[in-house]
Design a protein around this motif. Structure first.
Motif, PDB file in Angstrom:
ATOM      1  N   LEU A   1       7.544   5.943  -1.317  1.00 44.44           N
ATOM      2  CA  LEU A   1       7.750   5.369  -2.648  1.00 44.44           C
ATOM      3  C   LEU A   1       6.964   4.078  -2.853  1.00 44.44           C
ATOM      4  CD1 LEU A   1      11.564   5.911  -3.316  1.00 44.44           C
ATOM      5  CD2 LEU A   1       9.656   6.845  -4.614  1.00 44.44           C
TER       6      LEU A   1
ATOM      7  N   CYS B   1      19.016   8.771  -0.066  1.00 46.53           N
ATOM      8  CA  CYS B   1      18.772   7.813  -1.151  1.00 46.53           C
ATOM      9  C   CYS B   1      19.751   6.651  -1.083  1.00 46.53           C
ATOM     10  CB  CYS B   1      18.878   8.510  -2.506  1.00 46.53           C
ATOM     11  SG  CYS B   1      17.536   9.620  -2.893  1.00 46.53           S
TER      12      CYS B   1
ATOM     13  N   LEU C   1      15.815  11.837  -7.829  1.00 41.32           N
ATOM     14  CA  LEU C   1      16.388  12.120  -6.512  1.00 41.32           C
ATOM     15  C   LEU C   1      17.912  12.073  -6.538  1.00 41.32           C
ATOM     16  CD1 LEU C   1      13.911  10.104  -4.256  1.00 41.32           C
ATOM     17  CD2 LEU C   1      14.019  12.575  -4.564  1.00 41.32           C
ATOM     18  N   ALA C   2      18.450  11.109  -7.272  1.00 40.74           N
ATOM     19  CA  ALA C   2      19.908  11.010  -7.349  1.00 40.74           C
ATOM     20  C   ALA C   2      20.515  12.169  -8.139  1.00 40.74           C
ATOM     21  CB  ALA C   2      20.306   9.676  -7.973  1.00 40.74           C
TER      22      ALA C   2
ATOM     23  N   PHE D   1      11.813   7.524   2.627  1.00 38.51           N
ATOM     24  CA  PHE D   1      11.333   7.125   1.294  1.00 38.51           C
ATOM     25  C   PHE D   1      10.320   5.981   1.355  1.00 38.51           C
ATOM     26  CE2 PHE D   1      15.525   8.986   0.524  1.00 38.51           C
ATOM     27  CZ  PHE D   1      15.184   9.984  -0.364  1.00 38.51           C
TER      28      PHE D   1
ATOM     29  N   ASP E   1      17.773  -1.436   1.543  1.00 38.93           N
ATOM     30  CA  ASP E   1      16.960  -2.351   0.743  1.00 38.93           C
ATOM     31  C   ASP E   1      17.801  -3.498   0.200  1.00 38.93           C
ATOM     32  OD1 ASP E   1      14.768  -0.834   1.234  1.00 38.93           O
ATOM     33  OD2 ASP E   1      14.779   0.223  -0.691  1.00 38.93           O
TER      34      ASP E   1
ATOM     35  N   ALA F   1       9.006   3.957 -10.077  1.00 32.68           N
ATOM     36  CA  ALA F   1      10.061   3.943  -9.061  1.00 32.68           C
ATOM     37  C   ALA F   1      11.442   4.263  -9.646  1.00 32.68           C
ATOM     38  CB  ALA F   1      10.075   2.602  -8.335  1.00 32.68           C
ATOM     39  N   PRO F   2      11.869   3.644 -10.765  1.00 32.67           N
ATOM     40  CA  PRO F   2      13.196   3.998 -11.301  1.00 32.67           C
ATOM     41  C   PRO F   2      13.322   5.481 -11.665  1.00 32.67           C
ATOM     42  CG  PRO F   2      12.402   1.955 -12.283  1.00 32.67           C
ATOM     43  CD  PRO F   2      11.265   2.544 -11.538  1.00 32.67           C
TER      44      PRO F   2
ATOM     45  N   ARG G   1      18.986   4.446   1.871  1.00 30.72           N
ATOM     46  CA  ARG G   1      17.800   3.617   1.657  1.00 30.72           C
ATOM     47  C   ARG G   1      18.074   2.483   0.681  1.00 30.72           C
ATOM     48  NH1 ARG G   1      12.298   3.608   2.839  1.00 30.72           N
ATOM     49  NH2 ARG G   1      11.558   1.599   2.064  1.00 30.72           N
ATOM     50  N   LEU G   2      18.803   2.773  -0.401  1.00 30.76           N
ATOM     51  CA  LEU G   2      19.153   1.721  -1.352  1.00 30.76           C
ATOM     52  C   LEU G   2      20.029   0.661  -0.696  1.00 30.76           C
ATOM     53  CD1 LEU G   2      19.811   3.843  -4.557  1.00 30.76           C
ATOM     54  CD2 LEU G   2      17.866   2.355  -4.099  1.00 30.76           C
TER      55      LEU G   2
ATOM     56  N   TRP H   1      13.754   7.489  -8.427  1.00 29.00           N
ATOM     57  CA  TRP H   1      15.115   7.334  -7.889  1.00 29.00           C
ATOM     58  C   TRP H   1      16.117   8.121  -8.728  1.00 29.00           C
ATOM     59  CZ3 TRP H   1      15.966   6.086  -3.211  1.00 29.00           C
ATOM     60  CH2 TRP H   1      15.203   5.139  -2.542  1.00 29.00           C
TER      61      TRP H   1
ATOM     62  N   THR I   1      20.376  13.040  -1.320  1.00 25.10           N
ATOM     63  CA  THR I   1      21.172  12.012  -1.984  1.00 25.10           C
ATOM     64  C   THR I   1      21.730  11.005  -0.976  1.00 25.10           C
ATOM     65  OG1 THR I   1      21.773  13.601  -3.705  1.00 25.10           O
ATOM     66  CG2 THR I   1      23.123  11.621  -3.508  1.00 25.10           C
TER      67      THR I   1
END
Length: 578
Positions: A378, A426, A393-394, A375, A433, A386-387, A429-430, A390, A423
């Motif tokens: 992004l 995702c 994708l979720a 990702f 971050d 961005a929101p 990655r979250l 996300w 997912t």
């Protein structure tokens, strides 16, 4: 190549070019044993005396014949005219897949449909191999080796394009036409003016390690290599020696009917339709004032037929570019005049190291999959999107789960698996971050706490004796942790030790300061001894090769050091050192 004494050995894949004293001296034939030697110097061509180019009209375009011809230039031409196989492979693959799609619902077309599918898959699947074959067939590798004299040529070319980049606009001009009378506000208007774009690099059929600047014209590109100028127009390639290039710079005032660049010097204005006395002609409703811009001019021409007239919006850039080009010519003349040094063997890279792509499709697919699941793409999206991305994708996993239970097909199972993988990526990655942001916040908080603790130490040393320092009071005043305090304490101790060791010896008074600070800041004696050992090692190393500067001393640290020096010189007793 383009200098006297230039002789290279050209093979099917490329050539090595050594630009330096004595011309081109080192070369290697690709696919054969490495050899080294100096070619027979060519008889230098006499440079014609500069002929002033016409001031108003000149040749309409850059068209010239070669001023030099050798094996490498011929090889460049052959590579430029080679037909790549990539378009053919893409065409076969696309046609096969289109035919397969057209025969999908046809009755009794199973053999033809299968053949079309095989042709399409083989056509597109062979693209990595075809790309490799095109590189072998259609690409020429030129490896430049520059000695100090050759480096001067490259540096002068870099300065030349640096001067070009200073101008916001560059044009190539066919001629300048006089409009009206100069006494009544007339002037020169550029006729046949075309923008010139700056660039770097080489055409796709050339690969080189040299920094090549390019003037991109309408349908041609003028490339400045370290040894010559090459003109690329379509599949035609022509070469020009720097010694055969004649240069002239100046300024010119142009009636600018278009937009004036920001860096142009506007020397006046006139009316589009002017009377003989210079005033506006009232017979025309659309009469308006036209600025008179002063541009720099750079004229390049040669006996081979080159006629290039450039206008630069920054008038000083033209003269600076002309100086850089003359520096190139001067460096080339020195290369030709300087005798070659003793022959020496040099390790040359292998231009043939290009293995066939046995696993290139798999590697490319896996690399692309990981690039998508990381990702990182992004970061290139607008912040407001961005929101939403996300969220989409979720939502893939719940949507795929609903489709799976609604239809219950193999496609639904595959979609569910792919959605779960996306997912999971995702979430990972979250989490990464979040961890990175937490780590950054902790680092910022630690840096702020260390700065507060350092200021508190400096303030306490300024207020009272060194013996009155208490770590608990300093921690309370700065709201810092013990680990931050120990880090700052070791930095202060190392800084003091480095200053005390400038004369090579730590006196008993200076050692007393270090011991007192160690006790006051509750630094482990072993750590303190290690800090002192590193300071001695750094001082010994600096005595051999002094490092270029160091960490700057703040005002608080300077006052603290002065206070410590005064404390060290004070007599023992009350308010002084013990």
């Amino acid at each position: 190549m383009g200098v006297r004494g230039a002789g290279v050995s050209v093979g099917p894949r490329g050539a090595y070019v050594h630009v330096g004293a004595g011309g081109v001296r080192y070369s290697q034939r690709i696919g054969a044993a490495t050899r080294q030697g100096r070619s027979r110097p060519a008889v230098p061509r006499p440079v014609p005396a500069p002929v002033m180019a016409p001031a108003v009209e000149h040749a309409p375009a850059i068209e010239f014949e070669d001023s030099t011809s050798d094996a490498l230039l011929d090889q460049i031409r052959r590579k430029a005219r080679a037909q790549p196989l990539m378009p053919l492979a893409i065409g076969i693959g696309v046609v096969g897949l289109i035919a397969y799609g057209c025969l999908w619902s046809a009755v009794n077309a199973e053999p033809a449909r299968s053949i079309a599918l095989v042709v399409g898959v083989l056509g597109l699947g062979s693209l990595p191999w075809v790309s490799w074959l095109d590189r072998r067939r259609c690409q020429l590798l030129i490896h430049y080796q520059l000695d100090p004299l050759g480096t001067r040529v490259q540096d002068a070319l870099d300065r030349l394009f640096g001067e070009f980049a200073q101008a916001r606009a560059i044009w190539t001009v066919q001629n300048e036409q006089l409009v009206g009378d100069l006494k009544s506000g007339g002037g020169l208007v550029a006729v046949g003016r075309r923008p010139v774009h700056l660039g770097t690099g080489t055409p796709s059929f050339l690969a080189t390690n040299a920094r090549v600047g390019v003037l991109k014209l309408d349908d041609a590109a003028l490339s400045f290599f370290p040894d010559r100028v090459l003109l690329f127009r379509g599949r035609d390639v022509h070469g020009l020696r720097y010694a055969d290039l004649m240069i002239e710079s100046g300024t010119i005032d142009i009636l600018e009917e278009g937009s004036v660049p920001h860096d142009a010097h506007v020397v006046g204005t006139t009316w589009r339709f002017a009377r003989k006395d210079g005033g506006p002609d009232l017979r025309f409703n659309n009469n308006r004032q036209i600025p008179i811009a002063r541009y720099g001019t750079l004229n390049l021409w040669s006996d081979a037929g080159l006629q290039l007239r450039l206008h630069l919006s920054a008038e000083g850039s033209a003269a600076a570019a002309a100086r850089s080009l003359r520096e190139v010519q001067d460096a080339v003349r020195r290369i030709e005049a300087r005798p070659a040094g003793p022959e020496r063997l040099e390790a040359l890279p292998s231009l043939d190291h290009d293995p066939p792509p046995l696993l290139a499709p798999i590697r490319g697919a896996v690399r692309g999959l990981f690039a998508f699941l990381s990702f990182r793409w992004l970061t290139g999206l607008p912040e407001w999107s961005a929101p939403a991305v996300w969220g989409v994708l979720a939502a893939l996993a719940p949507a795929a789960l609903i489709v799976r239970f609604a239809r219950g097909s193999l496609a639904g199972d595959l979609a569910l698996g792919a959605a779960l993988a996306v997912t999971a990526a995702c979430v990972a990655r979250l989490a990464i971050d979040h961890t990175r942001r937490v780590r950054e916040r902790k680092a910022l908080a630690s840096a702020a706490a260390q700065a507060r603790f350092r200021a508190a130490v400096a303030l306490e040393i300024k207020r009272g004796p060194l013996d009155d320092l208490r770590l608990a009071d300093l921690l309370a005043a700065s709201n810092a942790s013990r680990s931050d305090a120990h880090t700052v304490g070791e930095e202060i101790l190392a800084d003091l030790a480095a200053r005390f060791l400038r004369d090579g010896v730590i006196t008993p008074q200076e050692q007393a300061i270090l011991d007192t600070l160690t006790r006051a800041l509750e630094i482990d004696p072993g750590r303190a001894q290690s800090v002192l050992s590193r300071a001695r090692a750094a001082r010994d190393q600096a005595a051999v090769a002094p490092p270029p500067g160091g960490r700057a001393t703040t005002d608080d640290e300077a006052r603290m050091l002065e206070r410590l020096k005064a404390w060290a010189q004070s007599p023992p007793g009350r308010g002084g050192r013990s």
